[in-house]
Design a protein around this motif. Sequence first.
Motif, PDB file in Angstrom:
ATOM      1  N   ALA A  46      -7.879   1.532   1.439  1.00 12.36           N
ATOM      2  CA  ALA A  46      -7.624   2.335   0.877  1.00 12.36           C
ATOM      3  C   ALA A  46      -6.364   2.738   0.463  1.00 12.36           C
ATOM      4  CB  ALA A  46      -9.097   4.079   0.734  1.00 12.36           C
ATOM      5  N   GLN A  47      -5.780   2.627   1.751  1.00 10.86           N
ATOM      6  CA  GLN A  47      -3.943   3.496   1.626  1.00 10.86           C
ATOM      7  C   GLN A  47      -3.507   1.796   0.306  1.00 10.86           C
ATOM      8  OE1 GLN A  47      -3.805   6.156   2.507  1.00 10.86           O
ATOM      9  NE2 GLN A  47      -5.871   6.185   3.116  1.00 10.86           N
ATOM     10  N   SER A  48      -3.862   0.475   0.583  1.00 11.46           N
ATOM     11  CA  SER A  48      -3.369  -0.409  -0.042  1.00 11.46           C
ATOM     12  C   SER A  48      -3.269  -0.242  -2.110  1.00 11.46           C
ATOM     13  CB  SER A  48      -3.873  -1.517   0.618  1.00 11.46           C
ATOM     14  OG  SER A  48      -3.774  -1.681   1.582  1.00 11.46           O
ATOM     15  N   GLY A  49      -4.683   0.669  -1.564  1.00 11.03           N
ATOM     16  CA  GLY A  49      -4.888   0.615  -3.283  1.00 11.03           C
ATOM     17  C   GLY A  49      -4.048   1.316  -4.173  1.00 11.03           C
ATOM     18  N   SER A  50      -3.237   1.378  -4.937  1.00 14.86           N
ATOM     19  CA  SER A  50      -3.009   2.396  -5.543  1.00 14.86           C
ATOM     20  C   SER A  50      -1.290   1.426  -6.927  1.00 14.86           C
ATOM     21  CB  SER A  50      -1.644   3.294  -5.172  1.00 14.86           C
ATOM     22  OG  SER A  50      -0.162   2.547  -3.914  1.00 14.86           O
ATOM     23  N   ILE A  51      -1.627   1.992  -7.742  1.00 18.34           N
ATOM     24  CA  ILE A  51      -0.629   1.360  -9.104  1.00 18.34           C
ATOM     25  C   ILE A  51       0.725   2.023  -8.527  1.00 18.34           C
ATOM     26  CG2 ILE A  51      -0.110   2.255 -11.823  1.00 18.34           C
ATOM     27  CD1 ILE A  51      -3.317   1.268 -11.148  1.00 18.34           C
ATOM     28  N   SER A  52       1.005   2.312  -7.998  1.00 20.58           N
ATOM     29  CA  SER A  52       2.589   3.091  -7.490  1.00 20.58           C
ATOM     30  C   SER A  52       2.816   1.153  -6.967  1.00 20.58           C
ATOM     31  CB  SER A  52       2.806   3.674  -6.584  1.00 20.58           C
ATOM     32  OG  SER A  52       2.089   3.273  -5.485  1.00 20.58           O
ATOM     33  N   GLN A  53       2.032   0.359  -6.195  1.00 23.32           N
ATOM     34  CA  GLN A  53       2.414  -0.174  -5.009  1.00 23.32           C
ATOM     35  C   GLN A  53       2.830  -1.276  -6.415  1.00 23.32           C
ATOM     36  OE1 GLN A  53       3.226  -0.578  -2.168  1.00 23.32           O
ATOM     37  NE2 GLN A  53       3.163  -2.569  -1.462  1.00 23.32           N
ATOM     38  N   PHE A  54       2.159  -1.848  -7.340  1.00 29.08           N
ATOM     39  CA  PHE A  54       1.848  -2.877  -8.011  1.00 29.08           C
ATOM     40  C   PHE A  54       3.455  -2.913  -9.092  1.00 29.08           C
ATOM     41  CE2 PHE A  54      -2.759  -2.777  -8.429  1.00 29.08           C
ATOM     42  CZ  PHE A  54      -2.454  -4.315  -8.143  1.00 29.08           C
ATOM     43  N   THR A  55       3.721  -1.135  -9.302  1.00 29.79           N
ATOM     44  CA  THR A  55       4.938  -0.904  -9.914  1.00 29.79           C
ATOM     45  C   THR A  55       6.117  -1.655  -8.697  1.00 29.79           C
ATOM     46  OG1 THR A  55       3.985   0.933 -11.315  1.00 29.79           O
ATOM     47  CG2 THR A  55       6.395   0.854 -10.914  1.00 29.79           C
ATOM     48  N   LEU A  56       5.597  -1.081  -7.913  1.00 30.47           N
ATOM     49  CA  LEU A  56       6.980  -1.478  -6.586  1.00 30.47           C
ATOM     50  C   LEU A  56       6.895  -2.832  -6.574  1.00 30.47           C
ATOM     51  CD1 LEU A  56       9.398  -1.130  -4.658  1.00 30.47           C
ATOM     52  CD2 LEU A  56       7.293  -1.291  -3.147  1.00 30.47           C
ATOM     53  N   GLY A  57       5.900  -3.786  -6.688  1.00 35.18           N
ATOM     54  CA  GLY A  57       6.377  -5.731  -6.695  1.00 35.18           C
ATOM     55  C   GLY A  57       6.465  -5.713  -8.587  1.00 35.18           C
ATOM     56  N   PRO A 177     -14.043  -0.269  -2.955  1.00 31.85           N
ATOM     57  CA  PRO A 177     -13.829  -1.720  -4.290  1.00 31.85           C
ATOM     58  C   PRO A 177     -14.495  -1.610  -5.010  1.00 31.85           C
ATOM     59  CG  PRO A 177     -15.847  -1.024  -1.925  1.00 31.85           C
ATOM     60  CD  PRO A 177     -14.631   0.707  -2.400  1.00 31.85           C
ATOM     61  N   LEU A 178     -14.298  -0.038  -5.616  1.00 28.35           N
ATOM     62  CA  LEU A 178     -14.038   0.484  -7.303  1.00 28.35           C
ATOM     63  C   LEU A 178     -12.757  -0.072  -7.878  1.00 28.35           C
ATOM     64  CD1 LEU A 178     -16.201   3.243  -7.614  1.00 28.35           C
ATOM     65  CD2 LEU A 178     -17.180   1.355  -8.320  1.00 28.35           C
ATOM     66  N   PHE A 179     -11.968   0.375  -6.651  1.00 30.78           N
ATOM     67  CA  PHE A 179     -10.058   0.687  -7.660  1.00 30.78           C
ATOM     68  C   PHE A 179      -9.915  -1.343  -7.797  1.00 30.78           C
ATOM     69  CE2 PHE A 179      -5.822  -0.237  -6.160  1.00 30.78           C
ATOM     70  CZ  PHE A 179      -5.548   0.612  -7.520  1.00 30.78           C
ATOM     71  N   PHE A 180     -10.423  -1.981  -6.600  1.00 28.84           N
ATOM     72  CA  PHE A 180     -10.091  -3.277  -6.520  1.00 28.84           C
ATOM     73  C   PHE A 180     -10.778  -4.050  -7.424  1.00 28.84           C
ATOM     74  CE2 PHE A 180      -8.099  -1.908  -2.497  1.00 28.84           C
ATOM     75  CZ  PHE A 180      -6.514  -2.561  -2.941  1.00 28.84           C
ATOM     76  N   ALA A 181     -12.158  -3.875  -8.032  1.00 29.34           N
ATOM     77  CA  ALA A 181     -12.396  -4.404  -8.604  1.00 29.34           C
ATOM     78  C   ALA A 181     -11.961  -3.952  -9.509  1.00 29.34           C
ATOM     79  CB  ALA A 181     -14.064  -4.446  -8.816  1.00 29.34           C
ATOM     80  N   MET A 182     -11.699  -2.799 -10.503  1.00 28.54           N
ATOM     81  CA  MET A 182     -11.048  -2.837 -11.760  1.00 28.54           C
ATOM     82  C   MET A 182      -9.938  -2.692 -11.564  1.00 28.54           C
ATOM     83  SD  MET A 182      -8.603  -0.643 -13.459  1.00 28.54           S
ATOM     84  CE  MET A 182      -8.247   1.274 -12.269  1.00 28.54           C
ATOM     85  N   VAL A 183      -8.936  -3.546 -10.906  1.00 31.31           N
ATOM     86  CA  VAL A 183      -8.161  -4.093 -10.979  1.00 31.31           C
ATOM     87  C   VAL A 183      -7.590  -5.509 -11.000  1.00 31.31           C
ATOM     88  CG1 VAL A 183      -5.351  -3.833  -9.618  1.00 31.31           C
ATOM     89  CG2 VAL A 183      -6.040  -2.244  -9.942  1.00 31.31           C
ATOM     90  N   ALA A 184      -8.608  -5.865 -10.621  1.00 31.38           N
ATOM     91  CA  ALA A 184      -8.869  -7.502 -10.109  1.00 31.38           C
ATOM     92  C   ALA A 184      -9.075  -8.079 -11.422  1.00 31.38           C
ATOM     93  CB  ALA A 184      -9.940  -7.723  -9.269  1.00 31.38           C
ATOM     94  N   TRP A 185     -10.198  -7.200 -12.263  1.00 31.95           N
ATOM     95  CA  TRP A 185     -10.619  -7.228 -13.958  1.00 31.95           C
ATOM     96  C   TRP A 185      -8.886  -7.408 -15.044  1.00 31.95           C
ATOM     97  CZ3 TRP A 185     -12.508  -3.192 -17.757  1.00 31.95           C
ATOM     98  CH2 TRP A 185     -13.470  -4.255 -18.593  1.00 31.95           C
ATOM     99  N   SER A 186      -8.980  -6.643 -13.967  1.00 35.57           N
ATOM    100  CA  SER A 186      -7.587  -5.906 -15.727  1.00 35.57           C
ATOM    101  C   SER A 186      -6.436  -7.069 -15.482  1.00 35.57           C
ATOM    102  CB  SER A 186      -6.971  -4.992 -15.547  1.00 35.57           C
ATOM    103  OG  SER A 186      -7.654  -3.112 -15.324  1.00 35.57           O
ATOM    104  N   VAL A 187      -6.271  -6.919 -14.706  1.00 39.47           N
ATOM    105  CA  VAL A 187      -5.149  -8.144 -14.107  1.00 39.47           C
ATOM    106  C   VAL A 187      -5.279  -9.548 -14.162  1.00 39.47           C
ATOM    107  CG1 VAL A 187      -3.743  -9.203 -11.896  1.00 39.47           C
ATOM    108  CG2 VAL A 187      -4.120  -6.807 -12.323  1.00 39.47           C
TER     109      VAL A 187
END
Length: 469
Positions: A46-57, A177-187
């Motif tokens: 859960a600590q890995s799932g954040s929009i800020s980490q995508f922004t950092l990348g 699970p919800l966060f990463f499923a949503m992000v996987a779909w969007s990305v």
Amino acid sequence: MATHENTAAASEPGGVRTVGSDDYALSRVPRDKRLGFWTMLLQWLAQSGSISQFTLGATIGVGMSFAGAFWAFTLGAVILEVVIFAIGLAGMREGLATPLLTRWAGFGRNGSALVSLVISISLVGWFGVQNTIFGDSVASLVGGPSWLWCVVAGAAITVLVIFGFRYMAVFAKIVTPLFFAMVAWSVTDALSEHSLSELIHSPAPGQTIPLSVAATAIAGGYMTGAIVSPEMTRYNRKGSHVFLQSASSMILSEYIVGLTGVLLGHMVGNGQVSQIVLSTSGVFGVLVVLMSTAKINDWNLYGSSLGVVNFFQVVFAKRLHRGAVTIVLGLAGTALSAVGIMTHFTDFLSVLGVAIPPVGGIIVAEYWVVRRMRAPLDATRDAGTLPATSPTWVPMSLAIWAAAFCVGKFYDGGIPALNSLLTAFVLYAVLGLAGWIRPYGTTTTVEDHPGDTGTTTPAASGTAPVGAP
């Protein structure tokens, strides 16, 4: 030792009613209260799932090739994993959070109060800053005043943290699970219109970012979280679990989320990729991001509450309930974020971000190398109690802490947070093994009994200080 866990509206001695869980703020977490592998794994992920980490990348991707970014994330992940495992394993073995662990791991009772104060201010500050960022982001996406979204998010996180670790673990099972499923779909939807091979091999679209600068952003940004990892690992059952779970979090956070952000940065040519992740998700996506933000920011508030409890017991001889402390800290952080004050403190919080890593260096050096104060922990570990006494002062540790902070703050090379941590580790290890670090005085330990206080007594005349051979 009291092995009960205070729950919602529990009664404390004297008939005082409390709200939420005290979560063993001033005692070891009993072995029978530790949580299973999968429950703890979801907390880490859960600590890995954040929009800020995508922004950092994406920000790193704008200034680096994919291969260069890969090595930057690798360096950052290795640094963080070494720190997390060394400190987190100590927390797991002892069942203690960082503020309490420092009493027998380098700082003594009074020094632990200073550590607690610095950690608490830093974490509740970042709680407010992250809450502000969230409020601004949601307001720009769905409308409404930013302050209102700050209040909604801050109140939700505060209520969650009041009830403690187990409720936070249940929340992680739902959100992760919800966060990463949503992000996987969007990305996947965003990247499907581009050649993945071309994005991987394309040059950096912006000004070049050196490897050292990228690694600093990656490792330095989460170093404080690594130092307070015992807040989580004290609920682990095995050392192998600490390694596997934290390594899994690093892999997901750096290699999957971070490198996906790099590809998005190459695709759009800038670091503003949050809209990509959210634009195809609608209201459901906003709700998931709200929950994932709460799941990450809850640890800022949780760690701050543990530090404040230890600080007040040491300095004011008051045994506060962690749930009540959470309410006060949550209201303060939420109010300050809603009126926009917290964003003005980011420079100050960044300074604290250099002040906290030396604490980790001293903990690791004392607990794993010098071990002059660890014997009482070893003797009481199986019984699940705290040592009867703790050192009162360790003056040399405070001097090392100050010196390491200066190195991290004023030396321009390398990674500031890592520089300060390594300086503290080396100085403490060398001076400790040479016998120059000597605790002075003893303090009786008061464990999990609200209203009781410890008393300080000096070392007996003509005897060695506590912890001396």
